[in-house]
Design an enzyme around this catalytic site. Structure first.
Site, mmCIF file in Angstrom:
data_model
loop_
_atom_site.group_PDB
_atom_site.id
_atom_site.type_symbol
_atom_site.label_atom_id
_atom_site.label_comp_id
_atom_site.label_asym_id
_atom_site.label_seq_id
_atom_site.Cartn_x
_atom_site.Cartn_y
_atom_site.Cartn_z
ATOM 1 N N CYS A 1 73.158 51.985 27.395
ATOM 2 C CA CYS A 1 74.342 51.299 27.918
ATOM 3 C C CYS A 1 74.534 49.893 27.347
ATOM 4 O O CYS A 1 74.965 49.729 26.215
ATOM 5 C CB CYS A 1 74.279 51.279 29.445
ATOM 6 S SG CYS A 1 75.873 50.912 30.230
ATOM 7 N N LYS B 1 65.313 50.359 28.278
ATOM 8 C CA LYS B 1 66.482 49.502 28.157
ATOM 9 C C LYS B 1 66.001 48.072 27.947
ATOM 10 O O LYS B 1 65.151 47.572 28.693
ATOM 11 C CB LYS B 1 67.352 49.605 29.412
ATOM 12 C CG LYS B 1 68.707 48.897 29.300
ATOM 13 C CD LYS B 1 69.569 49.223 30.513
ATOM 14 C CE LYS B 1 70.964 48.649 30.395
ATOM 15 N NZ LYS B 1 71.808 49.014 31.555
ATOM 16 N N GLU C 1 72.885 57.624 31.646
ATOM 17 C CA GLU C 1 72.037 56.627 32.309
ATOM 18 C C GLU C 1 72.047 56.853 33.827
ATOM 19 O O GLU C 1 73.092 57.103 34.420
ATOM 20 C CB GLU C 1 72.560 55.224 31.992
ATOM 21 C CG GLU C 1 71.772 54.100 32.645
ATOM 22 C CD GLU C 1 72.367 52.723 32.393
ATOM 23 O OE1 GLU C 1 71.625 51.727 32.503
ATOM 24 O OE2 GLU C 1 73.586 52.644 32.089
#
Length: 508
Positions: free
Chosen positions: A374, A340, A265
């Protein structure tokens, strides 16, 4: 009284075994007249399909057997009688080009029962089905205890009660315990089967390794090689320097034959150094201006190095909103964006990041994969929805500044591997980046996690990189082992969910 035996052998039937075979069959079917095969029938079976005729010997005496033919899928599943499926015992229905291994007999001498010899015969049949690349095993099983309940239960009700373990049937209970599933009730299947009231149950076992057709090229792979890039944050003079460093790692992992390269990321964050005089929110928007060029370059790398690249993540500006996105760049030149979905408080406060709203899986030449960034891995709903769509590998590019943050990502990723019966690969950034606000320190340890069962490492960790050191991690994962787990694991999490009590679904 159970026989004591010194030696057990499983092998193919030979015509010289016939006398012992006949004697054991008579003992195995005491309630049925003419319960044995004539020698001419056995000769015909051995002539047509010798590989499908199996026997169990105890101290060199035939005490059990499994006899089979190959038939077309259409013939196997349509309503039929025993005479019809065997073509009146001539076995003209046998078809070398058929898709189904059809079981026409399985028995064990009563004195040798309780030794799991029947299970050996069933397992050998399954192995034969896989070796011959047949679609399934099908047969119609007797229900010899049904006569005791025929006045109060119809066959369907009886089968349901046996399936729920409310009733015991010496044949059907055994077949169900060997992973065979009921398909339908067969009426007047075996003439003279009084204890079953002439009923039988059509059952099948699906070969999860069946391949529709043989391919000479582009064969579906079972073992997939993952290349994880543990990226060192460092000052970069320009975009070309980023490309040079990225290409170095892509070259390295593709040189080892990797099918995927996974970047972390926000690995592009060093390019923000030129905008450190701006606020974090403005600096991230400047970084977003590089994203289209990075995507294009990753597509070129994917083609030229023949590898699927998961480009970690980077900021993306759309309609005035900044998203945290990445790209799956396939080696055939196509690409897709992922976003995300769950944004951390830090990303919102400093950068004003907006969360995405699409939950999806991606088709690749190595099967179906999922990608979450993440913080997303800490929300089990996302990967569960992906697993419901057939995901086998979940990729997690991440960025964590402290060991506490990494611990959250690591343990949640391990949980996702177990609960979704899939592989999870994570890769993050390491080192320091003092000239970029809000990106000072990073902590990471790339890893591949597995389900927790006998075919996998006992701690659920396939491989781990050295913490906080720039390096690559090359790991092989086997999709066939996942297939085996889904059907025959010690626990079967995906299959054992209580859909009668709860359900998970996407709202859009």
């Amino acid at each position: 009284m159970r026989q004591e035996i010194k030696k057990v052998e499983l092998r193919n039937l030979q015509i010289e075994d016939y006398k012992q075979l006949k004697k054991s069959m008579i003992e195995a079917y005491p309630d049925m007249e003419n319960s044995y095969w004539d020698e001419k029938h056995i000769e015909k079976l051995l002539e047509k399909f010798p590989e499908g005729q199996l026997v169990i010997l105890a101290d060199d005496i035939v005490v059990g057997s499994a006899l089979s033919i190959i038939v077309s899928e259409k013939n196997a599943y349509k309503v039929h009688t025993y005479k019809e499926i065997t073509s009146n015992y001539t076995f003209k229905t046998h078809n070398d080009d058929g898709e189904i291994l059809y079981g026409i007999d399985v028995f064990v001498h009563p004195k040798y029962r309780g030794l799991r010899l029947g299970r050996r015969l069933y397992d050998a049949r399954k192995e034969l089905c896989e070796q011959l690349n047949l679609k399934a095993i099908v047969f119609s099983g007797r229900i010899p205890n049904y006569a005791q309940y025929a006045n109060e239960l119809n066959p369907k009700e009886y089968i349901e009660k046996v399936n729920k373990r409310e009733l015991f049937d010496p044949v059907l209970t055994f077949q169900l315990s060997n992973d065979f599933q009921p398909v339908r009730v067969m009426r007047n299947y075996l003439e003279g089967d009084k204890s079953s009231q002439d009923f039988a149950v059509l059952l099948d076992w699906n070969n999860i390794y069946y391949e529709e057709k043989k391919k000479l090229i582009n064969v579906d792979k079972s073992v997939i090689r993952l290349g994880l890039i543990q990226w060192q944050m460092r000052s970069l003079g320009n975009l070309e320097a980023l490309f040079e460093q990225a290409e170095f790692f892509i070259d390295a992992v593709s040189g080892y034959g990797s099918d995927f390269a996974l970047f972390p990321e926000l690995f592009t964050a060093p390019l923000m150094a030129d905008y450190n005089h701006l606020s974090e929110a403005e600096a991230i928007k400047e970084l977003a201006k590089y994203t289209d060029a990075i995507k294009k370059k990753m597509q070129e790398f994917a083609i030229s190095y023949n590898i699927n690249i998961i480009s970690g993540s980077m900021p993306y500006l759309e309609n005035g909103h900044v998203y945290n996105v990445g790209f799956l760049c396939r080696r055939d030149g196509t690409s897709e964006m992922y976003r995300k979905i769950h944004i951390t408080p830090n990303e919102v406060f400093h950068w004003g990041i907006t969360g995405g709203d699409v939950i999806q899986t991606f088709d690749t030449d190595c099967g179906k994969i999922g990608i979450v960034i993440c913080y997303d891995v800490e929300f089990p709903e996302l990967s569960r929805l992906m697993a419901d769509q057939g995901m086998n590998i979940l990729f997690v590019p991440f960025l964590t500044d402290t060991q506490n943050g990494y611990t959250r990502v690591k343990h949640c990723a391990q949980a996702r591997a177990i609960e979704n019966e899939c592989y999870v690969a994570i890769a993050g950034c390491v080192g320091n980046l003092p000239k970029v606000n809000n990106m000072d320190i990073q902590y990471a340890q790339a890893a591949v996690f597995t389900p927790s069962d006998f075919a996998f490492p006992s701690n659920g960790i396939k491989a781990e990189a050295t913490p906080n050191t720039e390096m690559t991690l090359i790991v092989d994962v086997d999709l066939d082992v996942l297939k085996e787990l889904h059907e025959h694991g010690s626990v079967q999490i995906m299959k054992d969910r209580r859909h009668d009590l709860y359900q998970l679904k996407k709202l859009k």
